[in-house]
Design a protein around this motif. Structure first.
Motif, PDB file in Angstrom:
ATOM      1  N   ILE A   1      31.444  28.975  49.577  1.00  0.00           N
ATOM      2  CA  ILE A   1      31.109  28.496  50.924  1.00  0.00           C
ATOM      3  C   ILE A   1      32.415  28.035  51.578  1.00  0.00           C
ATOM      4  CG2 ILE A   1      29.887  26.716  52.245  1.00  0.00           C
ATOM      5  CD1 ILE A   1      27.840  26.592  49.928  1.00  0.00           C
ATOM      6  N   LYS A   2      32.758  28.637  52.723  1.00  0.00           N
ATOM      7  CA  LYS A   2      34.003  28.238  53.394  1.00  0.00           C
ATOM      8  C   LYS A   2      33.758  27.103  54.381  1.00  0.00           C
ATOM      9  CE  LYS A   2      37.612  30.725  53.743  1.00  0.00           C
ATOM     10  NZ  LYS A   2      38.092  30.335  52.415  1.00  0.00           N
ATOM     11  N   ARG A   3      32.562  27.105  54.979  1.00  0.00           N
ATOM     12  CA  ARG A   3      32.231  26.082  55.977  1.00  0.00           C
ATOM     13  C   ARG A   3      30.715  25.954  56.051  1.00  0.00           C
ATOM     14  NH1 ARG A   3      34.968  25.297  61.897  1.00  0.00           N
ATOM     15  NH2 ARG A   3      33.435  23.858  62.718  1.00  0.00           N
ATOM     16  N   THR A   4      30.204  24.716  56.036  1.00  0.00           N
ATOM     17  CA  THR A   4      28.740  24.516  56.052  1.00  0.00           C
ATOM     18  C   THR A   4      28.422  23.151  56.666  1.00  0.00           C
ATOM     19  OG1 THR A   4      26.740  24.601  54.667  1.00  0.00           O
ATOM     20  CG2 THR A   4      28.632  23.514  53.702  1.00  0.00           C
ATOM     21  N   PRO A   5      27.235  23.019  57.292  1.00  0.00           N
ATOM     22  CA  PRO A   5      26.877  21.742  57.907  1.00  0.00           C
ATOM     23  C   PRO A   5      26.846  20.571  56.903  1.00  0.00           C
ATOM     24  CG  PRO A   5      25.464  23.459  58.755  1.00  0.00           C
ATOM     25  CD  PRO A   5      26.248  24.067  57.613  1.00  0.00           C
ATOM     26  N   ALA A   6      27.179  19.385  57.411  1.00  0.00           N
ATOM     27  CA  ALA A   6      27.183  18.161  56.585  1.00  0.00           C
ATOM     28  C   ALA A   6      26.998  16.978  57.516  1.00  0.00           C
ATOM     29  CB  ALA A   6      28.507  18.049  55.838  1.00  0.00           C
ATOM     30  N   TYR A   7      26.626  15.851  56.960  1.00  0.00           N
ATOM     31  CA  TYR A   7      26.544  14.647  57.806  1.00  0.00           C
ATOM     32  C   TYR A   7      26.884  13.404  56.995  1.00  0.00           C
ATOM     33  CZ  TYR A   7      21.899  14.326  55.664  1.00  0.00           C
ATOM     34  OH  TYR A   7      20.866  14.281  54.763  1.00  0.00           O
ATOM     35  N   TYR A   8      27.506  12.477  57.703  1.00  0.00           N
ATOM     36  CA  TYR A   8      27.781  11.151  57.129  1.00  0.00           C
ATOM     37  C   TYR A   8      26.646  10.213  57.512  1.00  0.00           C
ATOM     38  CZ  TYR A   8      32.865  11.717  56.141  1.00  0.00           C
ATOM     39  OH  TYR A   8      34.091  12.068  55.634  1.00  0.00           O
ATOM     40  N   THR A   9      26.295   9.329  56.611  1.00  0.00           N
ATOM     41  CA  THR A   9      25.316   8.264  56.884  1.00  0.00           C
ATOM     42  C   THR A   9      25.977   6.920  56.626  1.00  0.00           C
ATOM     43  OG1 THR A   9      23.523   9.656  56.022  1.00  0.00           O
ATOM     44  CG2 THR A   9      23.045   7.302  56.225  1.00  0.00           C
ATOM     45  N   ALA A  10      25.725   5.962  57.484  1.00  0.00           N
ATOM     46  CA  ALA A  10      26.129   4.571  57.199  1.00  0.00           C
ATOM     47  C   ALA A  10      24.887   3.698  57.329  1.00  0.00           C
ATOM     48  CB  ALA A  10      27.194   4.095  58.176  1.00  0.00           C
TER      49      ALA A  10
ATOM     50  N   SER B   1      26.553  13.915  53.035  1.00  0.00           N
ATOM     51  CA  SER B   1      25.525  14.771  52.427  1.00  0.00           C
ATOM     52  C   SER B   1      25.717  16.202  52.917  1.00  0.00           C
ATOM     53  CB  SER B   1      24.125  14.294  52.828  1.00  0.00           C
ATOM     54  OG  SER B   1      23.951  12.929  52.497  1.00  0.00           O
ATOM     55  N   VAL B   2      25.627  17.139  51.979  1.00  0.00           N
ATOM     56  CA  VAL B   2      25.806  18.561  52.303  1.00  0.00           C
ATOM     57  C   VAL B   2      24.504  19.280  51.959  1.00  0.00           C
ATOM     58  CG1 VAL B   2      27.206  20.622  51.897  1.00  0.00           C
ATOM     59  CG2 VAL B   2      28.269  18.349  51.723  1.00  0.00           C
ATOM     60  N   PRO B   3      23.678  19.619  52.954  1.00  0.00           N
ATOM     61  CA  PRO B   3      22.395  20.267  52.683  1.00  0.00           C
ATOM     62  C   PRO B   3      22.522  21.519  51.808  1.00  0.00           C
ATOM     63  CG  PRO B   3      22.454  19.526  54.951  1.00  0.00           C
ATOM     64  CD  PRO B   3      23.828  19.283  54.395  1.00  0.00           C
TER      65      PRO B   3
END
Ligand code: IMP
Length: 195
Positions: free
Chosen positions: A111-120, A73-75
């Motif tokens: 956007i060159k770089r931005t916060p993201a997170y994986y969920t399982a 997911s990329v906010p």
């Protein structure tokens, strides 16, 4: 204990086998291809759908089925691709197509770089009912693919505390910090209780 895995994703099967340290049989070896409709509204709901569908199809009350539903997911993109990670480019898309679509989305927004997170989300189905656990991994996504380790979106994901992508980092590092590793650690506690 034989655990049936409700997934046909090779990257996932490999990681779950390594992380769980127990014999895991992909469901296709027992049931062939099944059409599982993942129409849940969250990773958890989809994991439950997969685990329950395979458990019911096995018709073996003593079976233990484990299902992983995961994604990135990329906010800055409103949470995209989220639960649509596996079909982001289109239905039945390859990992490569999905990765390229996310890179293109970042480029479109410059956007060159931005916060993201994986969920399982992991669901375990057994005669004792359905249990669910979660794990997350935080980091950043970048607008290019680097390295060829891991799978899916790994070549564009830099975990927090690192400067290289999961495509470049040693796979042992992913084994220690991944969303799946964290969720499986909790799943192991459930599996021990079900034996
Ligand atoms: P699922 O098989 O429906 O759970 O879809 C998961 C999708 O999310 C995969 O096809 C990948 O695109 C992505 N994904 C999940 N976990 C990972 C990971 O550990 N690395 C890279 N991509 C992942």
């Amino acid at each position: 204990m034989q655990v049936v895995l409700a997934s046909s994703n090779r990257g996932k099967i490999k990681e779950i086998r390594e992380l769980l340290g127990t014999d895991v049989v992909p469901y296709q070896e027992l049931l062939g291809d099944l059409d599982i409709i993942e129409n849940g509204k969250s990773f958890k709901e989809n994991a439950i759908i997969k685990a329950k569908t395979i458990y019911d199809a096995l018709q073996n009350p003593s079976a233990i089925v484990i299902a992983d539903d995961s994604g990135i997911s990329v906010p800055a993109l409103g949470g995209e691709p989220g639960i649509y990670s596996a079909r982001y480019a289109k239905e039945g898309a390859s990992d490569k197509d999905n990765l390229q679509k996310l890179i293109n989305k970042l480029k479109e927004k410059e956007i060159k770089r931005t916060p993201a997170y994986y969920t399982a989300a992991i669901a375990i189905a057994s005669k004792d009912g359905i249990f669910t656990v979660h794990g997350w991994m935080w980091g950043d996504v970048i607008d290019e693919a680097r390295g060829d380790k891991g799978f899916g979106y790994d070549p564009m994901f830099i975990p927090q505390g690192y400067e290289k992508t999961l495509g470049e980092l040693d796979s042992e590092i992913k084994r220690q910090i991944s969303h799946r590793a964290k969720a499986l650690k909790l799943a192991k506690i459930v599996l021990e209780r079900l034996q």
